[in-house]
Motif scaffolding. Structure first.
Motif, mmCIF file in Angstrom:
data_model
loop_
_atom_site.group_PDB
_atom_site.id
_atom_site.type_symbol
_atom_site.label_atom_id
_atom_site.label_comp_id
_atom_site.label_asym_id
_atom_site.label_seq_id
_atom_site.Cartn_x
_atom_site.Cartn_y
_atom_site.Cartn_z
ATOM 1 N N ASN A 208 41.956 45.625 45.239
ATOM 2 C CA ASN A 208 41.617 46.133 43.921
ATOM 3 C C ASN A 208 40.368 45.395 43.241
ATOM 4 O O ASN A 208 39.953 45.524 41.954
ATOM 5 C CB ASN A 208 42.892 45.606 42.775
ATOM 6 C CG ASN A 208 44.035 46.390 43.179
ATOM 7 O OD1 ASN A 208 44.210 47.474 42.652
ATOM 8 N ND2 ASN A 208 45.087 45.816 43.837
ATOM 9 N N LYS A 278 43.084 44.887 37.297
ATOM 10 C CA LYS A 278 43.096 46.201 36.463
ATOM 11 C C LYS A 278 42.165 46.371 35.583
ATOM 12 O O LYS A 278 41.820 45.547 34.573
ATOM 13 C CB LYS A 278 44.459 46.313 36.290
ATOM 14 C CG LYS A 278 45.359 46.589 37.605
ATOM 15 C CD LYS A 278 45.040 47.677 38.642
ATOM 16 C CE LYS A 278 45.960 47.645 39.920
ATOM 17 N NZ LYS A 278 45.259 48.427 40.706
ATOM 18 N N GLU A 282 44.963 50.216 32.775
ATOM 19 C CA GLU A 282 46.079 50.012 33.669
ATOM 20 C C GLU A 282 46.740 48.504 33.129
ATOM 21 O O GLU A 282 47.890 48.580 33.327
ATOM 22 C CB GLU A 282 45.576 49.681 35.157
ATOM 23 C CG GLU A 282 45.231 51.006 35.842
ATOM 24 C CD GLU A 282 44.310 50.699 37.024
ATOM 25 O OE1 GLU A 282 44.406 51.632 38.032
ATOM 26 O OE2 GLU A 282 43.580 49.747 37.109
#
Length: 545
Positions: A208, A278, A282
């Motif tokens: 991520n 995030k 999110e």
């Protein structure tokens, strides 16, 4: 006497290589607590290793591995040539142990030796080592996923050494293995559970990278999220099923259900880790998902079954766990390590979702437990949070000249000044000793060029923001600034929440009543209609289409 025995054994190895395995066994035992002797005979011992490699009958028997490990554990300084010999021993030992998995003692020693070598080569470029380590890690990881159920929990040393090696498996090998690794998180071996946690945490962060947006440098991104459109599909289904299992919390007993409780604890920690990777949308959805879980409050209460509030009341923030991986003291019992992990999860929850933790604490009915939580938070958690908050505030540099922040470490206060056109506002936030269980205190110290009615709305807006906003104090102050920016652009406050940006999804009021022309946040209206069971405008009471 020990020195005499040592010299005799060394001479025996020199003249009779056939019996050197027996001699090395005794040497390893003798030197386990004789560091001065070990250092004195370091060169003599290491010079024998190439000779020991010759006879196949004693090649890499358990005694050789134990002696080599003993040399390294005692921090003996080795030359590159000596490391090359030890590397060869490790290579051959792994070959033999993988050919005969039943010999778990050699396999365990080979794992420990490999982890020591990996640390040595971590800052070096060595093609041969890279190829060897990749091959070992690939084989070990394959065994790890295939054989974790069959390894007896009595083989504690093997499990511990395997756990250490598994943590360094390259990302390409563990990618797309989520399902298998989550199975290990739920297994009955604590060391295996912790190693699986480390792998899953790496997957969360390394897969991520680049998706996170910082609220300190970027304005909120408005979305039209309502409670019906929460999307947390990025969270693995296995993780969600574990944290949502209410039976675990109702039967929380670390004596009878130790590994199941640990699995739940580790998954909550992983869930909090997502917040560090995030973007704002999110994070908002993830926060809403956790709010809607009935299990969050139950997990927070269960944490204090294991947190020793009396013992930790005297600790300062520097002694709190920095991460779960660092809770690796071999002198701690499994129950003590579980308690330390509980401390870390509570710290993560408080730092990530302060308003939700505050609501949970306010609902605790047991007065004695409530006081213990308050005292533990004030003594052990709040100092760490305040230091982190003030450090972030002092490092922040506003891109807009009309907005300034100043943090005072001694008074634990933050002053924010907003000066634009003929308007000047200064607010001071005081962080209480048991933050975030107690609200940050707000005081407007300067007001110029603002009408009384607008002034009161802004006061209410900031108080609402501090009560409901998750994240840091800096996040709240920047959202306050963005509210003011929008006000000067002509955007009015939402009459329901008294804020321009919605505190959850950062949308601005754009749902207008056709009668009174007041605009609301879509999420605020959705909640208003749901609770009132009517679709009337909150202000003029006419039907809202």
């Amino acid at each position: 006497r020990v020195r005499g025995i040592l010299n005799y054994l060394l001479n025996q190895i020199n003249v009779n290589l056939v019996n050197c395995a027996f001699c090395l066994d005794i040497l390893a035992l003798l030197l386990s607590d004789q560091k001065p002797l070990l250092n004195r005979h370091n060169q003599q011992l290491l010079s024998l290793l190439p000779s020991i490699l010759v006879p196949k009958s004693v090649l890499y028997d358990d005694a050789v591995l134990r002696l080599v490990i003993q040399l390294l554990v005692n921090d003996v300084h080795l030359t590159d040539k000596q490391w090359e010999v030890i590397y060869l021993i490790s290579n051959k030992a792994f070959t033999l142990s993988l050919d005969d998995p039943k010999n778990w003692k050699i396999y365990s020693d080979a794992l420990l030796l490999f982890s020591i070598l990996a640390n040595y080569f971590s800052d070096k470029t060595d093609t041969k080592w890279n190829q060897f380590s990749l091959s070992v890690l690939k084989n070990v990881f394959s065994e790890y996923l295939r054989e974790w159920k069959s390894i007896s929990i009595s083989k504690y040393t093997l499990l511990r050494n395997l756990s250490r090696v598994i943590r360094s498996v390259p990302l390409p090998l563990i990618d797309n293995k989520h399902e298998d690794i989550y199975n290990v998180v739920s297994c009955s071996h604590m060391e295996m559970q912790l190693s699986a946690y480390v792998l899953l945490k790496r997957l969360i962060y390394e897969r991520n990278q680049g998706t996170q947006t910082s609220s300190a440098s970027k304005k909120p991104s408005p979305t039209e999220t309502t409670e019906e459109s929460i999307d947390v599909s990025f969270v693995h289904s296995n993780l969600k099923s574990i944290v949502e299992n209410q039976l675990v919390y109702r039967n929380w007993n670390i004596v009878e259900n130790f590994n199941q409780c640990l699995s739940t604890l580790l998954c909550w920690s992983l869930l909090f880790e997502y917040f560090g990777t995030k973007n704002s949308k999110e994070k908002t959805d993830l926060g809403s998902y956790i709010r809607n879980l009935n299990t969050f409050g139950e997990q927070m209460t269960c944490l204090f079954v294991s947190i020793d509030t009396e013992k930790n009341s005297a600790l300062d923030e520097h002694k709190l766990p920095k991460d779960i991986e660092s809770i690796d003291d071999p002198d701690l019992s499994p129950e003590e390590r579980f308690g330390r992990i509980s401390e870390f999860v509570y710290l993560k929850a408080v730092a990530t979702l302060p308003s939700l933790v505050r609501v949970w604490w306010g609902d605790v009915k047991d007065k004695h437990l409530k006081q213990l939580i308050d005292k533990y938070t004030a003594d052990c958690v709040t100092p760490a949070l305040i230091n982190s908050e003030l450090a972030n505030l002092n490092q922040y540099r506003s891109p807009d000249k009309y907005f300034n922040l100043k943090a005072n470490v001694k008074t634990k206060e933050v002053a924010a000044t907003y000066e634009k056109d003929e308007v000047k506002l200064t607010i001071v936030l005081s962080i209480p000793s048991s933050y975030p269980l107690k609200l940050v205190q707000l005081e407007y110290t300067h007001r110029m060029g603002v009408g009384e009615q607008t002034w009161r709305k802004w006061q209410l807006s900031m108080k609402t923001l501090l009560m409901t906003q998750d994240g840091t104090v800096l996040d709240a102050l920047l959202l306050w600034k963005h509210n003011l920016d929008k006000h000067f652009e002509g955007v009015e406050l939402c009459p329901i929440c008294y804020s321009i940006f919605h505190t959850s999804n950062y949308s601005i009021p754009n749902m207008a009543c056709k009668t009174c022309r007041n605009k609301y946040h879509a999420a605020c209206l959705y909640k208003w209609f749901s609770t009132s069971k009517k679709n009337l405008c909150p202000l003029c009471k006419t039907p809202f289409n």
